[in-house]
Design an enzyme around this catalytic site. Structure first.
Site: not given
Ligand SMILES: CC(C)(COP(=O)(O)OP(=O)(O)OC[C@H]1O[C@@H](n2cnc3c(N)ncnc32)[C@H](O)[C@@H]1OP(=O)(O)O)[C@@H](O)C(=O)NCCC(=O)NCCS
Length: 175
Positions: A91, A142-143
């Site tokens: 979203h 996330t990295k």
């Protein structure tokens, strides 16, 4: 062995594809994994031209891999029970547009050869995981993860080096 591999709702219209290499092993049955599985394997593309490409000798237990753009998984990768790999946010982060636009952030994911992803880990959009890396159980990645790195935690951080683990294992065997 029940699993759901789903190239979009209308793959011929969306030109989306899922390619899976040789000797692929997907476990969706509770008793076929030492940790058990709480969901069937679900591999899903759902955008125009979205792709999931999986190499040879890959083993996956009850997890979700879902691509709006592209997810590439190398050879001999092992994916633990309850893992989520998603190249998109699902979203919009913009609350005004969330219900009316398709403004969904998306970035491809690349997972190299010989990667081991521990149970319940989450791999988020835009991440590249180098060859031979290990993702700890429950990590939120996330990295990018360097080749042979071992990362854990939320957000995932380096906790080791898989090359060192090999050397220590060999040294132990020799002593
Ligand atoms: C990531 C992993 C491989 C690291 O194992 P290891 O190299 O033996 O690491 P250690 O146990 O020595 O831990 C090193 C450090 O990382 C931390 N750590 C290890 N795994 C962690 C995890 N999953 N989440 C958070 N921190 C973790 C430890 O607390 C320790 O921290 P410290 O240095 O501050 O004390 C392992 O802990 C793991 O998560 N394995 C996956 C298990 C799994 O999901 N199996 C399913 C198979 S399908």
């Amino acid at each position: 062995m029940m699993r759901y591999i789903h190239a979009g709702f209308y793959p011929w219209l969306l030109n989306s594809k899922i390619e899976i290499g040789k000797r692929f092993y997907a476990v969706s049955k509770m008793s076929w994994n030492s940790l058990g599985v709480f969901q069937p394997v679900f591999i899903h593309t759902f955008g125009i031209g979205s792709q999931i490409i999986i190499g040879d000798d890959v083993g996956i237990s009850g997890c979700t891999i879902t691509a709006l753009e592209k997810i590439t998984i190398g050879n001999r990768v092992l994916v633990g029970s309850g893992v989520l790999i998603t190249d998109n946010d699902g979203h919009s982060v913009n609350p005004i547009d969330r219900h009316i636009s398709n403004d969904i952030a998306v970035k491809p994911i690349v997972i190299g050869d010989d990667v081991f992803i521990g149970a319940r880990a989450i791999i988020l959009k835009g991440v590249t995981i180098g060859n031979g890396a290990v993702i700890g159980a429950g990590a939120v990645v996330t990295k990018d993860v360097p080749a042979y790195g071992i990362v854990a935690g939320n957000p995932a951080k380096a906790v080791g080096d898989s090359r060192r683990a090999v050397l220590e294992h060999r040294a132990e065997k020799l002593s």
